[in-house]
Motif scaffolding. Structure first.
Motif, PDB file in Angstrom:
ATOM      1  N   SER A 218       1.006  -1.191  -0.114  1.00 49.13           N
ATOM      2  CA  SER A 218       0.108  -0.120   0.065  1.00 49.13           C
ATOM      3  C   SER A 218       0.866   1.516  -0.019  1.00 49.13           C
ATOM      4  N   PHE A 219       2.221   1.077   0.025  1.00 50.75           N
ATOM      5  CA  PHE A 219       2.903   2.410  -0.174  1.00 50.75           C
ATOM      6  C   PHE A 219       2.928   2.932  -1.334  1.00 50.75           C
ATOM      7  N   THR A 220       3.369   4.477  -1.212  1.00 43.34           N
ATOM      8  CA  THR A 220       3.364   5.014  -2.365  1.00 43.34           C
ATOM      9  C   THR A 220       4.559   4.608  -3.462  1.00 43.34           C
ATOM     10  N   LEU A 221       4.164   4.437  -4.857  1.00 43.99           N
ATOM     11  CA  LEU A 221       5.239   4.296  -5.654  1.00 43.99           C
ATOM     12  C   LEU A 221       5.993   5.329  -5.865  1.00 43.99           C
ATOM     13  N   CYS A 222       7.263   5.287  -5.895  1.00 45.91           N
ATOM     14  CA  CYS A 222       8.282   6.340  -6.093  1.00 45.91           C
ATOM     15  C   CYS A 222       8.423   6.817  -7.419  1.00 45.91           C
ATOM     16  N   THR A 223       7.980   5.969  -8.431  1.00 47.18           N
ATOM     17  CA  THR A 223       8.098   6.311  -9.830  1.00 47.18           C
ATOM     18  C   THR A 223       6.417   6.494 -10.235  1.00 47.18           C
ATOM     19  N   ASP A 224       5.484   6.833  -9.571  1.00 47.98           N
ATOM     20  CA  ASP A 224       4.421   7.148  -9.976  1.00 47.98           C
ATOM     21  C   ASP A 224       4.262   8.512 -10.768  1.00 47.98           C
ATOM     22  N   PHE A 225       3.537   8.388 -12.063  1.00 51.71           N
ATOM     23  CA  PHE A 225       3.581   9.599 -12.681  1.00 51.71           C
ATOM     24  C   PHE A 225       2.931  10.950 -12.147  1.00 51.71           C
ATOM     25  N   GLN A 226       2.194  10.635 -10.888  1.00 50.30           N
ATOM     26  CA  GLN A 226       1.629  11.941 -10.155  1.00 50.30           C
ATOM     27  C   GLN A 226       2.655  12.623  -9.268  1.00 50.30           C
ATOM     28  N   THR A 227       2.697  13.656  -9.521  1.00 52.41           N
ATOM     29  CA  THR A 227       3.794  14.485  -9.141  1.00 52.41           C
ATOM     30  C   THR A 227       3.380  15.092  -7.416  1.00 52.41           C
ATOM     31  N   PRO A 228       4.033  14.472  -6.453  1.00 53.90           N
ATOM     32  CA  PRO A 228       3.613  14.969  -5.021  1.00 53.90           C
ATOM     33  C   PRO A 228       3.039  16.536  -5.140  1.00 53.90           C
ATOM     34  N   GLU A 229       2.332  16.834  -4.131  1.00 52.43           N
ATOM     35  CA  GLU A 229       1.802  18.209  -3.906  1.00 52.43           C
ATOM     36  C   GLU A 229       2.775  18.954  -3.630  1.00 52.43           C
TER      37      GLU A 229
END
Length: 251
Positions: A218-229
């Protein structure tokens, strides 16, 4: 699994006297669980100076550094790291950039989960691990290896639990990481262990690992295309080295 690799390796870990005893106790339990004989040093000196001292006195073929707020999630990653540096006569570490220096684009092997052969250190010319105007703690080893054509290895972050209060950290153009980062899905690094909530988090993850209940899916993927806020932006970078020298002189 070739556990004989452990016999040729010295394991070290370092902390100051203000380090959380709860994290330290949890860390020791995990190291014991994996059968790793880690020598812990409590000393109020700069991290890089301690690393220089360890390398100067080391007698084993391989020297391993495992920070007290970092745990391997299995024994295999430790053995693979030892085998890699031994076969290639090199070093390995978790990927990191110095976002407070220059462009923050140079990815190097950080000394948080770090393995190096004694002979490789000699080949590099026994450089100091101390930070300088070019890079952070241990970064000079990666720069030196690159200039000498010595191949080394970095483990890249794959997932993280939450953003630090100042914002997620960028790893060059690769992606982002933060509190509770998992590298290569096999190494868990807490970061910012001085905060009470993070202390509780680390102890919880260690207990889950020991009870075979740890789940990182359930951790956030480091390479997710969504840029952190919220993304970390350093202060004026030209002053960082002067401030660091003042802190070192204060010891």
């Amino acid at each position: 699994m070739n556990t004989k690799l452990l016999e040729k390796t010295e394991f070290h870990s370092f902390h100051w006297d203000n380090f959380s005893p709860e994290i330290l106790q949890a860390h020791k339990k995990v190291m014991s669980y994996f059968g790793l004989n880690v020598k812990y040093t409590q000393k109020n000196i700069p991290h890089g100076q301690w690393l220089d001292e360890i390398m100067a006195s080391a007698s084993a073929d391989v020297i391993a550094i495992i920070e007290p707020d970092l745990i391997p999630l299995n024994l295999e990653i430790v053995l693979n790291a030892i085998e890699y540096v031994t076969k290639n006569d090199t070093f390995l570490g978790c990927a990191q950039v110095s976002n407070h220096i220059g462009t923050g684009a140079h990815i190097f092997a950080s000394p948080s989960f770090f393995f190096i052969t004694k002979n490789c250190y000699e080949k590099l010319g026994r450089p100091s691990f101390m930070p300088n105007k070019q890079g952070d703690v241990a970064e000079i080893l990666s720069y030196t290896a690159e200039s000498k054509g010595i191949t080394y290895r970095t483990l890249f972050p794959t997932r993280f639990e939450k953003a630090p209060s100042e914002g997620c950290w960028a790893l060059g153009s690769y992606g982002y990481y933060g509190i509770g980062t998992v590298f290569a899905d096999q190494v868990y690094h807490l970061f910012q262990s001085r905060h009470a909530k993070n202390i509780e988090l680390f102890v919880k993850r260690c207990n889950e690992l020991l009870n075979n209940q740890l789940d990182i899916s359930s951790f956030t993927l480091c390479t997710d295309f969504q840029t952190p806020e919220n993304i970390y932006k350093s202060e004026k970078k030209s002053n960082w080295y002067t401030k660091l020298l003042k802190k070192i002189k204060a010891f």
